[in-house]
Design a protein around this motif. Structure first.
Motif, PDB file in Angstrom:
ATOM      1  N   TYR B  30       5.763   0.325   2.914  1.00 45.33           N
ATOM      2  CA  TYR B  30       5.138  -0.951   3.263  1.00 45.33           C
ATOM      3  C   TYR B  30       3.621  -0.828   3.233  1.00 45.33           C
ATOM      4  N   HIS B  31       3.112   0.289   3.758  1.00 48.26           N
ATOM      5  CA  HIS B  31       1.667   0.476   3.768  1.00 48.26           C
ATOM      6  C   HIS B  31       1.108   0.451   2.347  1.00 48.26           C
ATOM      7  N   LEU B  32       1.737   1.218   1.452  1.00 51.81           N
ATOM      8  CA  LEU B  32       1.238   1.289   0.082  1.00 51.81           C
ATOM      9  C   LEU B  32       1.304  -0.079  -0.601  1.00 51.81           C
ATOM     10  N   LEU B  33       2.449  -0.757  -0.464  1.00 52.77           N
ATOM     11  CA  LEU B  33       2.634  -2.019  -1.182  1.00 52.77           C
ATOM     12  C   LEU B  33       1.756  -3.123  -0.604  1.00 52.77           C
ATOM     13  N   GLN B  34       1.564  -3.078   0.714  1.00 52.84           N
ATOM     14  CA  GLN B  34       0.869  -4.183   1.362  1.00 52.84           C
ATOM     15  C   GLN B  34      -0.632  -3.947   1.460  1.00 52.84           C
ATOM     16  N   ARG B  35      -1.028  -2.693   1.713  1.00 48.83           N
ATOM     17  CA  ARG B  35      -2.428  -2.455   2.047  1.00 48.83           C
ATOM     18  C   ARG B  35      -3.157  -1.537   1.079  1.00 48.83           C
ATOM     19  N   ASP B  36      -2.434  -0.826   0.249  1.00 47.03           N
ATOM     20  CA  ASP B  36      -3.134   0.136  -0.612  1.00 47.03           C
ATOM     21  C   ASP B  36      -2.436   0.291  -1.960  1.00 47.03           C
TER      22      ASP B  36
END
Lengths: 198, 198
Positions: B30-36
């Protein structure tokens, strides 16, 4: 440090993962290169695949391969209810309880002024627009019962009510400070039933 | 779990990383797809790049872009000394102390019978072959002072001595149970100086 370029680049790139510092990144790189090259290749492909194939559902903002996701497109769901959650994992927890038949809106975050995440970053304008489709009769706020989740629910609630929408909050059946993802299904189902008007 | 295919595949693929379970993998995805997303793209490319461009140096077994790495190819190093370490990170720590001018052999592991890692898996045969090049005068065992590192040093030492090679072990200047990667440079330099014949 005497690192060949591609190794240094890999260690640096692994630090994009949350909670991964230089030492962990190096350990991960060595593990992948030495013991799990297939895993490394699969991870590379999965990253590319996810970046290329995943989009946000036009209606609920959740990750989806289609323009409109399966849930939003389903005629068997109750389109009069719209449940607002912080993250896709929260939506999945709610689905697992089978206690809810309505639709969702996934904020993909929560208000967090200290991290620079305001109403614009979590797309509250899109939520308002979505809720004013003329079919939605009730917006159920199911953000976490953390300080940030509560603030998000309060802010979103005020905004939605000012547009004449009926808004409710899932009951405080969850333990204070608890996060949806980690709570048992019965408690979540209870909280859904006991939602109160705000 | 209602996960679009590419998202499920990404979460599954992230579990190839050591120490990453299903919850961490989901949070990372989720972090990669949403924020980075840039970080995700860089990671994908770095993985592919490392898999394609890195090989093992023919002489020291360390990761290298060239057939023979910079250290092994350098005429300024003392080719009569061969220092055996477990991992590339250990080699880097030794280099940082600037207390050693010889060459290296990187085992890329340690004997660990419980994990199914025996002499064959860490390439001890290749070490013997490497040490018998007619130039090497002394093999310095610099594996960690853990139980596994000590066992590796003992086993390799016996093997090397049986082929008539002079073998030494870095001094127990390191704290018992310590790992090279985490010890200060002075202690490592001392341990190199105080190496004893075995």
């Amino acid at each position: 440090m005497l690192l060949p370029g591609p190794l240094g680049a890999l260690i640096e790139a692994l630090r994009a993962l949350p909670g991964v510092g230089p030492k962990s990144a190096a350990r991960m790189a060595y593990h992948l290169l030495q013991r799990d090259r297939n895993g490394a290749a699969r991870l590379s492909m999965a990253l590319t695949g996810a970046l290329e194939q995943l989009r946000h559902c036009q209606r609920c903002n959740n990750f989806s391969e289609a323009v409109v996701c399966e849930i939003c497109a389903s005629p068997r769901r109750d389109h009069r209810q719209l449940c607002v959650v912080e993250m896709p994992a929260d939506l999945n927890r709610l689905e697992e309880t089978q206690a809810y038949q309505g639709l969702y809106f996934v904020l993909m975050g929560r208000l967090s002024p200290l991290d620079g995440i305001g109403p614009r970053e979590i797309g509250l304008e899109r939520l308002i627009e979505r809720a004013r489709d003329g079919v939605t009769e009730e917006v159920i706020l199911a953000t976490n019962f953390t300080a940030e989740g509560e603030a998000t629910a309060h802010y979103a609630g005020e905004l939605l009510k000012s547009r004449g929408l009926k808004v409710s909050r899932i009951a405080r059946g969850l333990p204070a400070g608890g996060e949806l993802e980690h709570v048992d299904g019965m408690t979540i189902a209870q909280a859904l039933l006991d939602r109160r008007a705000v």
